[in-house]
Design an enzyme around this catalytic site. Sequence first.
Site, PDB file in Angstrom:
ATOM      1  N   TYR A 160      43.063  50.611  45.938  1.00 46.26           N
ATOM      2  CA  TYR A 160      43.800  50.027  44.826  1.00 46.26           C
ATOM      3  C   TYR A 160      44.623  51.053  44.012  1.00 46.26           C
ATOM      4  O   TYR A 160      44.062  52.022  43.514  1.00 46.26           O
ATOM      5  CB  TYR A 160      42.837  49.262  43.884  1.00 46.26           C
ATOM      6  N   HIS A 217      38.533  48.043  39.853  1.00 46.26           N
ATOM      7  CA  HIS A 217      39.136  46.878  40.499  1.00 46.26           C
ATOM      8  C   HIS A 217      38.132  46.052  41.298  1.00 46.26           C
ATOM      9  O   HIS A 217      38.369  45.688  42.460  1.00 46.26           O
ATOM     10  CB  HIS A 217      40.334  47.299  41.377  1.00 46.26           C
TER      11      HIS A 217
HETATM   12  C1  GCO Z   1      45.575  46.361  36.045  1.00 51.21           C
HETATM   13  C2  GCO Z   1      45.356  45.402  37.141  1.00 51.21           C
HETATM   14  C3  GCO Z   1      46.531  45.076  37.964  1.00 51.21           C
HETATM   15  C4  GCO Z   1      46.242  43.939  38.917  1.00 51.21           C
HETATM   16  C5  GCO Z   1      47.436  43.064  39.027  1.00 51.21           C
HETATM   17  C6  GCO Z   1      47.213  41.895  39.904  1.00 51.21           C
HETATM   18  O1  GCO Z   1      44.598  46.860  35.546  1.00 51.21           O
HETATM   19  O2  GCO Z   1      46.719  46.560  35.682  1.00 51.21           O
HETATM   20  O3  GCO Z   1      44.146  45.620  37.790  1.00 51.21           O
HETATM   21  O4  GCO Z   1      47.088  46.176  38.595  1.00 51.21           O
HETATM   22  O5  GCO Z   1      45.868  44.381  40.169  1.00 51.21           O
HETATM   23  O6  GCO Z   1      47.792  42.652  37.759  1.00 51.21           O
HETATM   24  O7  GCO Z   1      48.313  41.052  39.882  1.00 51.21           O
HETATM   25 MG    MG Z   2      42.804  46.167  36.233  1.00 52.23          MG
END
Ligand code: GCO
Ligand code: MG
Length: 408
Positions: A160, A217
């Site tokens: 992520y 995440h």
């Molecule tokens: C964050 C989030 C995002 C999400 C995204 C999904 O903390 O900004 O985890 O990066 O993954 O908004 O659409």
């Molecule tokens: Mg997030």
Amino acid sequence: MKITDAKIFVGGPGKNYVTLKVLTDQGVYGLGDATLNNRETLPAAYLRDYIVPNLIGMDPRNSEDVWQFFYRGAYFRRGPVAMAAFGAVDMALWDIKGKLAGMPVYQLLGGKSREGALVYAHATGADLPDLMDSIAYYVDEGYKAVRVQCGIPGMPSASYAVPEKKGDIRNYITDYAGIRPKVEVWDTGKYMRYMPDALMEIRDHFGPDLYILHDVHHRLLPREAAEFAKAVEPAGLYWLEDPTPAEDQNALRLIRQHSTTPIAVGEVFNSIWECNRLIENELIDFIRVAVTYAGGITHVRRIVDLAGLHNVRTGFHGAPSHSPISMAAQAHLNAWAPNFGIQEYLVLGTSECNALFPSEHRMENGLMHVSEAPGLGVDFDEDEAGRYDYTPGSHPVVRLEDGTMWNY
Ligand code: GCO
Ligand code: MG
């Protein structure tokens, strides 16, 4: 006063922003953001097929009653699609209310509690040296708080918010073109063995003053998350985000029992009913709802007030998928909220985005300064909007090495 029409636009520079423009018989209009990242056509359809036909003829000044009409009036209530759709209506009605009053929305909420709102940027790196460069870039830009995401040695694929290639320390992507997602492969053991020391190195390198945030995440099991939260304590994080998936709220109790690391959750929550117990039991430190898919200013304000009773501070979601309209709505809440914590900030800045959504909200030295213009303080250029179409995209999906589906 009556609502005469409402228009829906889907598209934008690099993102499918869902923008709602509510028109009235007095010439004043209001803007709202219904973007639901990678599912943008759904709130747009909910608006088009159900909300707009009901909205026409309503008095836009009665924003509370309009909110209750769409919330209570939907037998199958809540969920991200519906909450994003009438979140946009709600933002637009607050925009209209502010314009009628000749005041910025924060004044209608209770005025300013601070001059500028602390924001955090996203630093990233394919490995730790790259991540250090990325953090240094944002620190030089004046940010006081940075979220840090790092490639893990031996991880089967980039995870992520981490770029695939070295050197790419700013423009990583978390979404992919097309409706069929890319697959990431995840290894919890490698992550848990590597990340706590990496966070400690970051702390040692940047010193005690930088606010360091980290987003898990949703990847860990409850027991793993408790162990991880304890292991990262020496790094003194500002917060640890989404250590476990949000469905199992007992997990947050387990984490609390084992660690004093501040916990932030809620970017996927759509209503107060998903966080009231977490807040009342003081199992979290920051609530991360967004005005977009948590029902607009009217509903998020209720969550903020409940959180305030329990020393839970705000840390609203502000991923690139939020348009400058919802970021503006959040800027007004941030200016007012007595229990404001921090704001995730990525959206404003590109010249195309500024041309589509002109505004006077501005960032200075890591703080967001709210616009003094009446209403939300953001406009929408329909001619510019004509340049953009909807392009389907998707989040990646995550599997373990043996193929088991995991949480993105
Ligand atoms: C964050 C989030 C995002 C999400 C995204 C999904 O903390 O900004 O985890 O990066 O993954 O908004 O659409
Ligand atoms: Mg997030």
